[in-house]
Structure formats: C-alpha cells, structure tokens
Design an enzyme around this catalytic site. Structure first.
Site, mmCIF file in Angstrom:
data_model
loop_
_atom_site.group_PDB
_atom_site.id
_atom_site.type_symbol
_atom_site.label_atom_id
_atom_site.label_comp_id
_atom_site.label_asym_id
_atom_site.label_seq_id
_atom_site.Cartn_x
_atom_site.Cartn_y
_atom_site.Cartn_z
ATOM 1 N N ASP A 13 0.844 -1.196 0.000
ATOM 2 C CA ASP A 13 0.000 0.000 0.000
ATOM 3 C C ASP A 13 0.886 1.256 0.000
ATOM 4 O OD1 ASP A 13 -3.058 0.810 0.457
ATOM 5 O OD2 ASP A 13 -1.875 2.064 1.789
ATOM 6 N N TRP A 14 0.579 2.267 0.855
ATOM 7 C CA TRP A 14 1.406 3.471 0.917
ATOM 8 C C TRP A 14 2.837 3.162 1.340
ATOM 9 C CZ3 TRP A 14 1.763 8.447 -0.417
ATOM 10 C CH2 TRP A 14 0.624 9.084 -0.894
ATOM 11 N N TRP B 245 -12.638 3.491 -3.294
ATOM 12 C CA TRP B 245 -12.118 3.623 -1.932
ATOM 13 C C TRP B 245 -11.943 5.095 -1.562
ATOM 14 C CZ3 TRP B 245 -10.784 2.423 2.815
ATOM 15 C CH2 TRP B 245 -9.669 3.014 3.421
ATOM 16 N N ASP C 162 -7.767 -8.639 -3.732
ATOM 17 C CA ASP C 162 -7.709 -7.199 -3.477
ATOM 18 C C ASP C 162 -8.464 -6.448 -4.569
ATOM 19 O OD1 ASP C 162 -7.078 -4.570 -2.957
ATOM 20 O OD2 ASP C 162 -4.922 -4.818 -3.194
ATOM 21 N N HIS D 198 -6.404 -7.054 0.183
ATOM 22 C CA HIS D 198 -5.457 -5.946 0.101
ATOM 23 C C HIS D 198 -4.378 -6.035 1.175
ATOM 24 C CE1 HIS D 198 -4.005 -1.949 -0.841
ATOM 25 N NE2 HIS D 198 -4.194 -1.561 0.406
#
Length: 477
Positions: free
Chosen positions: A303-304, A344, A430, A459
């Site tokens: 992710d980030w 999202w 995901d 995810h």
C-alpha cells in the site's frame, strides 16, 4: 523616527518575554513619533490565552488615549499576528501594522490567511511584513532550539515525557492495552529534522550488530552482517500488520524494524490534513533510515508503504539487498487510477468516520474480533484521524501531483539499476491494488520473478504473512 527604530523597541519587548520564559514576541504602538503602548507575550505567566504581545500593547495604547479607537496609530510586532490579534487590530481601527518574521502555522497577515485583505470588512488597515525579519526570526529560533534541547536533556531516557507539539495529538498507552499478538517493545524518535518534536514510534527487534563501512554492503556482498527487514505499512494500517511475519524473520536470527508513519499507529498524529504530503513523509522516512543507519536491508512494502517506500532505495542503493513487494504501486500517473481505488477514495471522502476494524474484518474473515479492533486503536476519535482523511487524496493521479516526479525516477531505478533480489506477493482478492496493478509494477522491476499469488488474501496481504515471510527467507536471503 523610522520603522527600524520602532521594530527594535518591539524586539526589546520580545527580550522581556524571553526572560520570563515566554515565546519571545514583543509589540509597540506608536502615534506620530511617540510610543503610547508596549507589550510582550505573557499567556503562560498570566494564565490567559489572549495575553499576546499585540493585545497587551493595544490595551496600553487605548488606556493612554482614553479611547479604544487607534485610528492614526501604527503597531509594530516581531511576529506575524494571529487571527485573534488581527481581529483586535481591525476593531481598534489601526492605520498601519508592521511585523517582523512570518508565522507559517498561524499567521493571519498572509502566511495562512490574510484577514487584512478581506474586502467585506468595514475597516482596512495597511500591513507590511519583513521588518528586521532575520533578527526577529533568530530570537524565536534560538528560543525553540533551547527549549527542544532542554526537553531532550530531561527526557532522553523517557520518551513518554516528551511534550506533545501544539499541532499534534498523542495516544494514551491505554488505547493499545487490548491489542493482541503484539509483544514487542516500543521505540521512539522525536528529533528527525523534518519532524522536530513529533514522536515517531517504531519496532526494532532482533540482531543489531553492524559491520564496518560507512554505507554497508552492496546487494551481492557476502557478509555476516545481519539482515534487516524494514517493514513499511500503508493506510489505514500500522506496524501491527507485520505481527505474523516478524516472528519468522526473528527466529532466523535477523533484525526487523517496523516504523509507524506519523499520523498512524503509536506515532504522534498531526491535527491538520494539510500537514501530510508525499514529499514530507518520504523525507521523514529517509531521515529515519539514516538515523538508525540501517544496512543490509530487505525493504518490505505494501500500500502506501510501497508508494513511498519504493522511492527510497535510489537515495542510498548500497543500504539495500532485497525487496519484498505486496499489493502496491509506483505512483507515476502514467496510468489511470484503478476503479477500486477511486471507489475507496470516494468512500473515505463521504464516510470519513468509517470503522477501520470493519474494513479489516470484511476482507479478512479469519481474523478475530480483537485483532480487527486493534486497527481502531490508534484512532480513538476524529481528532486522531487527519491522516486517514488525507492519504486517499494524496495518491498522485496527475502529472503535476506531488510525488509523481520522484516516482518516475524510482521507476527508472528499479527498471535499469536495481541489482538486488526481489520477491512479489499478491493478494488476488484485493479490489484496489490487485493482480493487474501488481503485474504492471512487476514489469518495471528488474529481475522480478513470477509472483507468489495468494487467492484467499485481499489488500492487507500481511494478514496471511507467515507463508510469505517463510518464502521470502528462502528466496531473498
């Protein structure tokens, strides 16, 4: 008399505030060539949030004239006034205001907002900034530097005593009391150059003995230096995500470092969404790595953690030996954001108080109720959620967005220069950053083998992390 002369008098008032332990700001009000009111900061001494230097000087001047209107007067102050003080100045009908140093956090004369420029108001005061700005700023900088050093000296061995910055909030330890499966000791920093005074939490477990050399070894070097798994989480997670992976690597005799990004986990949380940016978080991570002098690193991202983390190794390639990449992307803005991500982002905008625990429980039905609740722990109320509101909007989408340029540089690094080993793991379920996004990323990572695909994982792949960690040991070390 000149503006410089009267600003020097205001600086003398600021010195009085300094001597009293207050933030050194001073002010004088002048009518013609006569000083008719002086003041210095005293909110701590007087237990009064309105006891700013400007307010004190205005009160003194109004008492001197016997009139609250100061039509033909000029106020000199060493620091750009706040909204409260500007309001008082406009009510006083001041002719002119002259200030010294700009105040980027609360300045209401142009830095944050310019109340003097509001055409709807019935009085307009002339304003001029920058008078003896260097002298005014130096006095403030020296004050805050000395205060930071004093706090550090008092609390070097007790990070729980470190003061919380005015623009941030900090969790109570009780917020994490019910978190299961997270037995590791907390470590903290609060003096990173781009985040001074913000307490950043990280885990640091396992072997820490480092070999010689200023920058560590290259990715192909044979070395007894312990492997360091640097685990970077994304939004809205925290280092708790790695609780299934850490034991595998620690049992192998390795070191694991897992920071909480500022705004997440046990780290301090800036109150304003505007505090968060791609560039700021990236720089804080670079400083964190430098501060801990991490070497022989396997970078672990999702992710980030990947959006930011994949831009880090090119700054110091010799620190890194491997990459474990899971459900993330390089934010180069060359392809449209996925429909799953756009959905999202829209959900975060329309339902900003969403329950993080519910998000995890829906995508990971095998998790216990207590494990899901652990993801709510860092965010006990909306005042702690600025990062959750900010991050979905920060994902670069267009060519001019913050982070795109450095992400494109990183893409070239991974494609053309990366010399370490890589493993990719994909949570196929995901809906946001699943298999198509990851396969596109794989095409830009030199030597990346076929991915490990987990059909049941969504995810947050780390919730199935033990299997991934064991495979990473086999392929990356």
């Amino acid at each position: 008399m000149t503006d410089t002369h009267f600003m020097a008098l205001a600086l003398a008032q600021a010195q009085r505030a300094l001597a009293a332990g207050e933030v050194p700001v001073g002010a004088v009000v002048v009518q013609g060539d006569q000083v008719i009111g002086v003041g210095h900061n005293a909110p701590i001494t007087q237990h009064d949030p309105s006891a700013h230097a400007e307010i004190a000087a205005l009160r003194a001047a109004a008492a001197h004239l016997g009139n609250y209107r100061l039509d033909d007067c000029t106020l000199y102050v060493t620091l750009e006034p706040c909204a409260m003080c500007v309001g008082a100045m406009l009510h006083a009908r001041l002719k002119r205001v002259v200030f010294g140093a700009a105040e980027p956090k609360t300045g209401a004369a142009g830095s944050v907002i310019n109340l003097f420029a509001q055409s709807q108001l019935n009085h307009h005061t002339q304003v001029q900034g920058g008078m003896l700005a260097d002298d005014c700023a130096a006095l403030l900088q020296d004050f805050f530097k000395a205060r930071r050093q004093a706090h550090k000296a008092q609390a070097t061995h007790n990070p729980h005593a470190w003061p919380v910055r005015d623009d941030a909030v900090r969790n109570d330890e009780a917020d994490f009391a019910a978190v299961p499966g997270y037995p590791w000791d907390a470590h903290y920093l609060n003096d990173l150059p781009n985040a001074p005074g913000l307490r950043m939490h990280y885990l640091d477990e396992g072997a820490k003995e480092q070999g010689s050399g200023a920058c560590g070894h290259s990715a192909h070097a044979d070395t007894a230096e312990p492997v360091t798994w640097l685990c970077l989480h994304g939004n809205p997670g925290w280092s708790y995500l790695y609780r299934h992976m850490m034991p595998v690597w620690l049992a192998a005799g390795h070191r694991v470092v897992a920071p909480d990004l500022l705004g997440f986990g046990k780290s301090d949380k800036p109150k304003k969404e505007s505090a968060h940016s791609f560039t700021w978080h990236r720089q804080v991570l670079l400083e964190f790595i430098e501060r801990l002098d991490l070497r022989n690193v396997v970078l672990v991202v999702q992710d980030w953690g990947g959006i930011l983390g994949l831009t880090l190794p090119m700054a110091a390639p010799d620190r890194y030996r491997g990459l474990l990449v899971m459900n993330t992307l390089l934010a180069t803005a060359e392809q449209p954001l996925s429909p799953g991500f756009l959905a999202w982002r829209d959900m975060c905008r329309t339902k900003p108080e969403f329950a993080v625990s519910r998000l995890f429980s829906r995508g990971n039905p095998h998790m216990s109720e207590a494990e899901c609740a652990a993801y709510d722990a860092p965010f006990p109320n909306k005042g702690f959620r600025a990062a959750l509101r900010a991050f979905p909007q920060l994902v670069p989408e267009f060519e001019t967005d913050d982070g795109v340029h450095v992400s494109r540089q990183a893409q070239a690094f991974w494609r053309d220069q990366w010399a370490g080993r890589t493993m990719m793991a994909i949570g196929a379920a995901d809906p946001v950053l699943g298999t198509p996004v990851m396969q596109a990323l794989r095409a830009n990572i030199r030597g990346c083998p076929p991915p490990l695909v987990l059909p049941q994982a969504g995810h947050f792949v780390q919730e199935h992390g033990a299997q991934i960690a064991r495979e990473a040991l086999r392929t990356l070390v």
